[in-house]
Motif scaffolding. Sequence first.
Motif, PDB file in Angstrom:
ATOM      1  N   VAL A   8       8.802 -32.838 -27.149  1.00 63.91           N
ATOM      2  CA  VAL A   8       7.578 -33.056 -27.921  1.00 63.91           C
ATOM      3  C   VAL A   8       7.249 -31.910 -28.865  1.00 63.91           C
ATOM      4  CG1 VAL A   8       6.583 -34.527 -26.136  1.00 63.91           C
ATOM      5  CG2 VAL A   8       6.152 -32.075 -26.060  1.00 63.91           C
ATOM      6  N   THR A   9       8.106 -30.912 -28.971  1.00 67.40           N
ATOM      7  CA  THR A   9       7.836 -29.794 -29.873  1.00 67.40           C
ATOM      8  C   THR A   9       7.722 -30.277 -31.307  1.00 67.40           C
ATOM      9  OG1 THR A   9       9.004 -28.236 -28.450  1.00 67.40           O
ATOM     10  CG2 THR A   9       8.710 -27.588 -30.733  1.00 67.40           C
ATOM     11  N   ALA A  10       6.701 -29.792 -32.009  1.00 66.49           N
ATOM     12  CA  ALA A  10       6.459 -30.216 -33.388  1.00 66.49           C
ATOM     13  C   ALA A  10       7.565 -29.709 -34.313  1.00 66.49           C
ATOM     14  CB  ALA A  10       5.112 -29.679 -33.856  1.00 66.49           C
ATOM     15  N   ARG A  11       8.066 -30.583 -35.188  1.00 67.61           N
ATOM     16  CA  ARG A  11       9.082 -30.227 -36.166  1.00 67.61           C
ATOM     17  C   ARG A  11       8.618 -30.721 -37.540  1.00 67.61           C
ATOM     18  NH1 ARG A  11      11.762 -31.914 -31.540  1.00 67.61           N
ATOM     19  NH2 ARG A  11      13.219 -30.409 -30.653  1.00 67.61           N
ATOM     20  N   PRO A  12       7.881 -29.911 -38.287  1.00 70.17           N
ATOM     21  CA  PRO A  12       7.250 -30.352 -39.534  1.00 70.17           C
ATOM     22  C   PRO A  12       8.224 -30.841 -40.588  1.00 70.17           C
ATOM     23  CG  PRO A  12       6.308 -28.269 -38.786  1.00 70.17           C
ATOM     24  CD  PRO A  12       7.499 -28.523 -37.933  1.00 70.17           C
ATOM     25  N   ILE A  13       9.300 -30.097 -40.828  1.00 75.82           N
ATOM     26  CA  ILE A  13      10.232 -30.475 -41.893  1.00 75.82           C
ATOM     27  C   ILE A  13      10.942 -31.774 -41.546  1.00 75.82           C
ATOM     28  CG2 ILE A  13      12.330 -29.795 -43.120  1.00 75.82           C
ATOM     29  CD1 ILE A  13      11.436 -26.915 -42.918  1.00 75.82           C
ATOM     30  N   GLN A  14      11.365 -31.917 -40.301  1.00 77.12           N
ATOM     31  CA  GLN A  14      12.015 -33.153 -39.873  1.00 77.12           C
ATOM     32  C   GLN A  14      11.082 -34.332 -40.037  1.00 77.12           C
ATOM     33  OE1 GLN A  14      12.427 -34.175 -35.599  1.00 77.12           O
ATOM     34  NE2 GLN A  14      14.624 -34.140 -35.969  1.00 77.12           N
ATOM     35  N   ALA A  15       9.824 -34.163 -39.652  1.00 80.63           N
ATOM     36  CA  ALA A  15       8.847 -35.247 -39.773  1.00 80.63           C
ATOM     37  C   ALA A  15       8.586 -35.595 -41.225  1.00 80.63           C
ATOM     38  CB  ALA A  15       7.540 -34.849 -39.084  1.00 80.63           C
ATOM     39  N   ALA A  16       8.510 -34.583 -42.102  1.00 75.08           N
ATOM     40  CA  ALA A  16       8.246 -34.829 -43.527  1.00 75.08           C
ATOM     41  C   ALA A  16       9.381 -35.617 -44.170  1.00 75.08           C
ATOM     42  CB  ALA A  16       8.046 -33.501 -44.251  1.00 75.08           C
ATOM     43  N   PHE A  17      10.617 -35.199 -43.914  1.00 80.28           N
ATOM     44  CA  PHE A  17      11.758 -35.918 -44.503  1.00 80.28           C
ATOM     45  C   PHE A  17      11.882 -37.326 -43.940  1.00 80.28           C
ATOM     46  CE2 PHE A  17      13.376 -31.756 -45.940  1.00 80.28           C
ATOM     47  CZ  PHE A  17      13.806 -32.112 -47.206  1.00 80.28           C
ATOM     48  N   ALA A  18      11.628 -37.469 -42.639  1.00 81.94           N
ATOM     49  CA  ALA A  18      11.706 -38.797 -42.040  1.00 81.94           C
ATOM     50  C   ALA A  18      10.661 -39.727 -42.625  1.00 81.94           C
ATOM     51  CB  ALA A  18      11.519 -38.694 -40.523  1.00 81.94           C
ATOM     52  N   SER A  19       9.455 -39.224 -42.834  1.00 84.20           N
ATOM     53  CA  SER A  19       8.384 -40.047 -43.391  1.00 84.20           C
ATOM     54  C   SER A  19       8.684 -40.450 -44.825  1.00 84.20           C
ATOM     55  CB  SER A  19       7.049 -39.293 -43.343  1.00 84.20           C
ATOM     56  OG  SER A  19       6.623 -39.125 -42.023  1.00 84.20           O
ATOM     57  N   ALA A  20       9.097 -39.463 -45.645  1.00 85.28           N
ATOM     58  CA  ALA A  20       9.391 -39.766 -47.049  1.00 85.28           C
ATOM     59  C   ALA A  20      10.566 -40.725 -47.162  1.00 85.28           C
ATOM     60  CB  ALA A  20       9.684 -38.475 -47.812  1.00 85.28           C
ATOM     61  N   GLY A  21      11.626 -40.465 -46.423  1.00 85.93           N
ATOM     62  CA  GLY A  21      12.805 -41.320 -46.509  1.00 85.93           C
ATOM     63  C   GLY A  21      12.545 -42.737 -46.039  1.00 85.93           C
ATOM     64  N   SER A  22      11.809 -42.865 -44.951  1.00 84.42           N
ATOM     65  CA  SER A  22      11.516 -44.204 -44.452  1.00 84.42           C
ATOM     66  C   SER A  22      10.534 -44.934 -45.361  1.00 84.42           C
ATOM     67  CB  SER A  22      10.965 -44.126 -43.027  1.00 84.42           C
ATOM     68  OG  SER A  22       9.819 -43.309 -42.976  1.00 84.42           O
ATOM     69  N   PHE A  23       9.610 -44.189 -45.992  1.00 85.64           N
ATOM     70  CA  PHE A  23       8.693 -44.813 -46.947  1.00 85.64           C
ATOM     71  C   PHE A  23       9.475 -45.395 -48.124  1.00 85.64           C
ATOM     72  CE2 PHE A  23       5.934 -45.092 -50.576  1.00 85.64           C
ATOM     73  CZ  PHE A  23       4.711 -45.499 -50.067  1.00 85.64           C
ATOM     74  N   VAL A  24      10.406 -44.620 -48.653  1.00 86.85           N
ATOM     75  CA  VAL A  24      11.214 -45.095 -49.781  1.00 86.85           C
ATOM     76  C   VAL A  24      12.016 -46.331 -49.370  1.00 86.85           C
ATOM     77  CG1 VAL A  24      13.163 -44.526 -51.284  1.00 86.85           C
ATOM     78  CG2 VAL A  24      11.343 -42.861 -50.919  1.00 86.85           C
ATOM     79  N   SER A  25      12.582 -46.296 -48.168  1.00 95.06           N
ATOM     80  CA  SER A  25      13.351 -47.456 -47.693  1.00 95.06           C
ATOM     81  C   SER A  25      12.476 -48.699 -47.602  1.00 95.06           C
ATOM     82  CB  SER A  25      13.948 -47.153 -46.315  1.00 95.06           C
ATOM     83  OG  SER A  25      14.826 -46.047 -46.377  1.00 95.06           O
ATOM     84  N   GLY A  26      11.259 -48.534 -47.086  1.00 96.00           N
ATOM     85  CA  GLY A  26      10.365 -49.675 -46.989  1.00 96.00           C
ATOM     86  C   GLY A  26       9.879 -50.140 -48.347  1.00 96.00           C
ATOM     87  N   ALA A  27       9.502 -49.198 -49.213  1.00 96.63           N
ATOM     88  CA  ALA A  27       8.960 -49.550 -50.520  1.00 96.63           C
ATOM     89  C   ALA A  27      10.001 -50.207 -51.412  1.00 96.63           C
ATOM     90  CB  ALA A  27       8.401 -48.300 -51.197  1.00 96.63           C
ATOM     91  N   ALA A  28      11.268 -49.862 -51.213  1.00 94.86           N
ATOM     92  CA  ALA A  28      12.323 -50.435 -52.053  1.00 94.86           C
ATOM     93  C   ALA A  28      12.481 -51.934 -51.836  1.00 94.86           C
ATOM     94  CB  ALA A  28      13.647 -49.723 -51.773  1.00 94.86           C
ATOM     95  N   LEU A  29      12.146 -52.423 -50.652  1.00 96.36           N
ATOM     96  CA  LEU A  29      12.360 -53.841 -50.338  1.00 96.36           C
ATOM     97  C   LEU A  29      11.530 -54.772 -51.225  1.00 96.36           C
ATOM     98  CD1 LEU A  29      12.567 -53.573 -46.442  1.00 96.36           C
ATOM     99  CD2 LEU A  29      14.455 -53.803 -48.074  1.00 96.36           C
ATOM    100  N   PRO A  30      10.199 -54.628 -51.336  1.00102.39           N
ATOM    101  CA  PRO A  30       9.456 -55.503 -52.245  1.00102.39           C
ATOM    102  C   PRO A  30       9.823 -55.300 -53.714  1.00102.39           C
ATOM    103  CG  PRO A  30       8.015 -53.834 -51.301  1.00102.39           C
ATOM    104  CD  PRO A  30       9.296 -53.773 -50.543  1.00102.39           C
ATOM    105  N   LEU A  31      10.246 -54.096 -54.082  1.00105.05           N
ATOM    106  CA  LEU A  31      10.668 -53.863 -55.462  1.00105.05           C
ATOM    107  C   LEU A  31      11.937 -54.643 -55.792  1.00105.05           C
ATOM    108  CD1 LEU A  31      10.025 -50.040 -55.989  1.00105.05           C
ATOM    109  CD2 LEU A  31       8.908 -51.948 -57.158  1.00105.05           C
ATOM    110  N   ILE A  32      12.851 -54.711 -54.853  1.00102.18           N
ATOM    111  CA  ILE A  32      14.068 -55.496 -55.063  1.00102.18           C
ATOM    112  C   ILE A  32      13.718 -56.962 -55.238  1.00102.18           C
ATOM    113  CG2 ILE A  32      16.198 -56.289 -53.964  1.00102.18           C
ATOM    114  CD1 ILE A  32      16.385 -53.537 -52.620  1.00102.18           C
TER     115      ILE A  32
END
Length: 231
Positions: free
Chosen positions: A141-165
């Motif tokens: 459960v140790t906090a990992r800020p950079i990992q969380a930031a990249f995971a959030s941004a990357g997954s957001f882009v993956s989700g947002a790309a679907l309706p755009l396609i």
Amino acid sequence: MRTWHPEGHRTGHIGWLRAAVLGANDGIVSTASLILGVAAAHGTRNSVLIAGVAGLVAGAMSMAAGEYVSVHSQADTEKSDLARERRELRTNIQGERKELAAIYVDRGLDPALAQQVADQLMAHDALGAHARDELGISEIVTARPIQAAFASAGSFVSGAALPLIVVAIAPAASLIFSVSATSLVFLALLGALAARVGGAPIAQGALRVTFWGVLAMGITAGVGVLFGTVV
């Protein structure tokens, strides 16, 4: 002689799963809602695409920044608590032993056994024992800020790309229906996948995510229709 093997518990997925699901869900819902709002206001395909791409970029940056700040605050709190424990272990080692033993007594151990466990754990790794059993901080459960930031941004882009396609390939006449229907399917699959990985009921997870997606897209489309009528 038996050898201990760590089990693959689902709690090991909590950190990245939370950020990934939240990012992908927000990517689909916010981008699809934005697209539907612009389309409902009689926007052209180009204006819808431009709005969607802008929403993708802005949303990804917002998710990354927000997740980084949030998780970094947690990490700062953990560091502060660990620093305090280090000081207490240097200045009051006997008191810390008693404190750790009392924790084990509260969990059901006999006082003598609890003291023995506390002594052995502190001899092995005093700070680690207190971090885990007093503060609730562990490797999982140790906090990992950079990992969380990249995971959030990357997954957001993956989700947002679907309706755009969908916007890019769907017929203009059925754009609103196509984006709505496919986005709900994407959300249901995302909810089911998250539930499956997390060990929760799949149908319940899919329904929960889909419900909030319908609500968000419906309200945004309604605002678009109203705005398009007034303006």
